[in-house]
Every structure is written in structure tokens, then in C-alpha cells.
Design an enzyme around this catalytic site. Structure first.
Site, PDB file in Angstrom:
ATOM      1  N   ASN A  15       0.834  -1.202   0.000  1.00 25.80           N
ATOM      2  CA  ASN A  15       0.000   0.000   0.000  1.00 25.80           C
ATOM      3  C   ASN A  15       0.871   1.256   0.000  1.00 25.80           C
ATOM      4  O   ASN A  15       1.971   1.277   0.543  1.00 25.80           O
ATOM      5  CB  ASN A  15      -1.036   0.009   1.131  1.00 25.80           C
ATOM      6  CG  ASN A  15      -0.482  -0.260   2.516  1.00 25.80           C
ATOM      7  OD1 ASN A  15       0.556  -0.890   2.673  1.00 25.80           O
ATOM      8  ND2 ASN A  15      -1.190   0.206   3.517  1.00 25.80           N
ATOM      9  N   GLU A  46       0.369   5.116   0.698  1.00 22.64           N
ATOM     10  CA  GLU A  46      -0.519   6.158   1.229  1.00 22.64           C
ATOM     11  C   GLU A  46      -0.039   7.545   0.829  1.00 22.64           C
ATOM     12  O   GLU A  46       1.072   7.720   0.313  1.00 22.64           O
ATOM     13  CB  GLU A  46      -0.624   6.011   2.753  1.00 22.64           C
ATOM     14  CG  GLU A  46      -1.299   4.700   3.152  1.00 22.64           C
ATOM     15  CD  GLU A  46      -1.554   4.578   4.635  1.00 22.64           C
ATOM     16  OE1 GLU A  46      -1.045   5.404   5.427  1.00 22.64           O
ATOM     17  OE2 GLU A  46      -2.275   3.623   5.010  1.00 22.64           O
ATOM     18  N   CYS A 101     -10.677  -3.008  -4.279  1.00 23.23           N
ATOM     19  CA  CYS A 101      -9.682  -3.962  -4.777  1.00 23.23           C
ATOM     20  C   CYS A 101     -10.347  -5.190  -5.391  1.00 23.23           C
ATOM     21  O   CYS A 101      -9.830  -5.757  -6.357  1.00 23.23           O
ATOM     22  CB  CYS A 101      -8.728  -4.365  -3.663  1.00 23.23           C
ATOM     23  SG  CYS A 101      -7.547  -3.060  -3.288  1.00 23.23           S
ATOM     24  N   CYS A 106      -4.188   0.963  -2.478  1.00 21.40           N
ATOM     25  CA  CYS A 106      -4.079  -0.333  -1.797  1.00 21.40           C
ATOM     26  C   CYS A 106      -3.002  -1.202  -2.452  1.00 21.40           C
ATOM     27  O   CYS A 106      -2.685  -1.048  -3.637  1.00 21.40           O
ATOM     28  CB  CYS A 106      -5.408  -1.073  -1.861  1.00 21.40           C
ATOM     29  SG  CYS A 106      -6.705  -0.384  -0.822  1.00 21.40           S
ATOM     30  N   GLU A 146      -3.099  -4.347  -3.395  1.00 21.75           N
ATOM     31  CA  GLU A 146      -3.560  -5.164  -4.521  1.00 21.75           C
ATOM     32  C   GLU A 146      -3.616  -4.325  -5.796  1.00 21.75           C
ATOM     33  O   GLU A 146      -3.263  -4.788  -6.888  1.00 21.75           O
ATOM     34  CB  GLU A 146      -4.965  -5.734  -4.255  1.00 21.75           C
ATOM     35  CG  GLU A 146      -5.083  -6.555  -2.978  1.00 21.75           C
ATOM     36  CD  GLU A 146      -5.504  -5.733  -1.778  1.00 21.75           C
ATOM     37  OE1 GLU A 146      -4.947  -4.633  -1.577  1.00 21.75           O
ATOM     38  OE2 GLU A 146      -6.389  -6.180  -1.050  1.00 21.75           O
ATOM     39  N   CYS A 179     -10.327  -5.054   0.123  1.00 16.24           N
ATOM     40  CA  CYS A 179     -11.434  -4.094   0.238  1.00 16.24           C
ATOM     41  C   CYS A 179     -12.305  -4.180  -1.022  1.00 16.24           C
ATOM     42  O   CYS A 179     -11.936  -4.812  -2.025  1.00 16.24           O
ATOM     43  CB  CYS A 179     -10.897  -2.680   0.439  1.00 16.24           C
ATOM     44  SG  CYS A 179     -10.253  -1.910  -1.058  1.00 16.24           S
TER      45      CYS A 179
HETATM   46  N1  THU Z   1      -5.479  -1.490   2.292  1.00 10.01           N
HETATM   47  C1  THU Z   1      -4.935  -2.237   1.292  1.00 10.01           C
HETATM   48  O1  THU Z   1      -3.797  -2.001   0.871  1.00 10.01           O
HETATM   49  N2  THU Z   1      -5.690  -3.241   0.753  1.00 10.01           N
HETATM   50  C2  THU Z   1      -6.936  -3.563   1.183  1.00 10.01           C
HETATM   51  O2  THU Z   1      -7.585  -4.426   0.568  1.00 10.01           O
HETATM   52  C3  THU Z   1      -7.488  -2.945   2.381  1.00 10.01           C
HETATM   53  C4  THU Z   1      -6.796  -1.704   2.830  1.00 10.01           C
HETATM   54  C5  THU Z   1      -4.691  -0.379   2.851  1.00 10.01           C
HETATM   55  C6  THU Z   1      -5.223   0.987   2.545  1.00 10.01           C
HETATM   56  C7  THU Z   1      -4.619   1.818   3.657  1.00 10.01           C
HETATM   57  O3  THU Z   1      -3.308   2.199   3.260  1.00 10.01           O
HETATM   58  C8  THU Z   1      -4.506   0.846   4.815  1.00 10.01           C
HETATM   59  O4  THU Z   1      -4.652  -0.459   4.266  1.00 10.01           O
HETATM   60  C9  THU Z   1      -5.580   1.036   5.886  1.00 10.01           C
HETATM   61  O5  THU Z   1      -6.847   1.056   5.331  1.00 10.01           O
END
Ligand code: THU
Length: 150
Positions: A45, A47, A102, A56, A58, A99
Site C-alpha cells: 500500500n 498512502e 480492490c 491499496c 492489490e 477491500c
Molecule cells: N489497504 C490495502 O492495501 N488493501 C486492502 O484491501 C485494504 C486496505 C490499505 C489501505 C490503507 O493504506 C490501509 O490499508 C488502511 O486502510
């Protein structure tokens, strides 16, 4: 189609998660995409100080696959994640599942590769893991087929 070595894919996702840029949520996620030739593409991920722009793991991994022209060659994806400790390493023994956004992104690769993709959900630590098919996580998906692309 390559054999799916779930523990190896989870290990690759864990390695990727060590490179998460997640200073805001302190939740590190790693994803590992298996391609039909047996190669693995990873992502973490990514940010942003403008929180809503965060990507994210994925999505990062699959965008890398797409940039390599391999979106039609996806065979499986694994994801792991957990709260970061003081050293920035993800912790926790509960599997993480993708999520909603994704799941839709994974569906793009699934439809283009003609495979109901296995989605392996692992934890940052330990052996707990659940293997789904994408259709279980995103039933009745909208995708490229609906736009006449297939
Ligand atoms: N996140 C992912 O990378 N993949 C997911 O499927 C769920 C959430 C990340 C986004 C954010 O950087 C952190 O997890 C918290 O939500």
C-alpha cells in the site's frame, strides 16, 4: 496454469508489506500476484498525505502487472496485512481480505484472464489463511464483459 503455492505467495506478500508506505494508517498491506508463467509481481500500500489518494497493495500490484502488459496472465493473488509495530513491520494473526475497490480491480484481471481467480487471504504472522474464489468475494461482478470487451 501454474501450481498455486499458497505459502510461497503469502511469503512474497509479507515481503512486499515491509515496503508499505503507510505512515498515516500504520496498517501495512502486501499483495503478491502469480502469473501463468509462474512469476510473481508484488505491491504494497502507498498512502498519501491527502489520505483519500492512498492506493491499496492489490491495486499497486495489479497496476504493475498491467504496466508490464500481463493483465491477461494473472493466475492468483495473495494479500496479507496488519498493524505496524514500532519497527514498521506488520503484526497480527488475522487474515486480511481485499477491500471492495480492490475486489473490483481484481475482477478486471479475472475477466481478462478468463479465470475465476483464487484470492488467498493471509495474516502478517502465523499460518491462518483462507482461500476464496473471486466470485465468492464479488458475486455478479460488473466488468469488461459488460462493455463488450471479451
Ligand atoms: N489497504 C490495502 O492495501 N488493501 C486492502 O484491501 C485494504 C486496505 C490499505 C489501505 C490503507 O493504506 C490501509 O490499508 C488502511 O486502510
Amino acid at each position: 496454469m501454474p501450481d498455486i503455492d499458497a505459502p510461497a505467495l503469502i511469503a512474497a506478500a509479507r515481503e512486499a508489506a515491509t515496503r508499505a508506505h503507510a505512515p498515516y494508517s500504520r496498517f501495512a498491506v502486501g499483495a503478491a500476484v502469480l502469473l501463468t508463467d509462474g512469476s510473481v509481481v508484488t505491491g504494497a500500500n502507498f498512502e498519501n498525505a491527502s489520505y483519500g489518494l492512498s492506493l491499496c497493495a492489490e491495486t499497486v500490484a495489479l497496476a504493475t502487472v498491467s504496466s508490464a502488459g500481463r493483465l491477461r496472465d494473472v493466475a492468483a493473488i495473495a494479500v496479507i496485512g496488519g498493524v505496524m509495530d514500532a519497527a514498521g513491520r506488520p503484526t497480527g494473526t488475522v487474515p486480511v481480505s481485499p477491500c471492495g475497490r480492490c475486489r473490483q480491480v481484481i475482477n478486471e484481471a479475472a475477466q481478462l484472464s478468463g479465470t475465476n481467480l483464487p484470492v488467498i487471504c493471509g495474516a502478517a504472522v502465523g499460518d491462518a489463511a483462507t482461500r476464496y474464489l473471486l466470485s465468492e468475494l464479488l458475486p455478479s461482478a460488473f466488468g469488461p464483459a459488460d462493455l463488450g470487451m471479451l
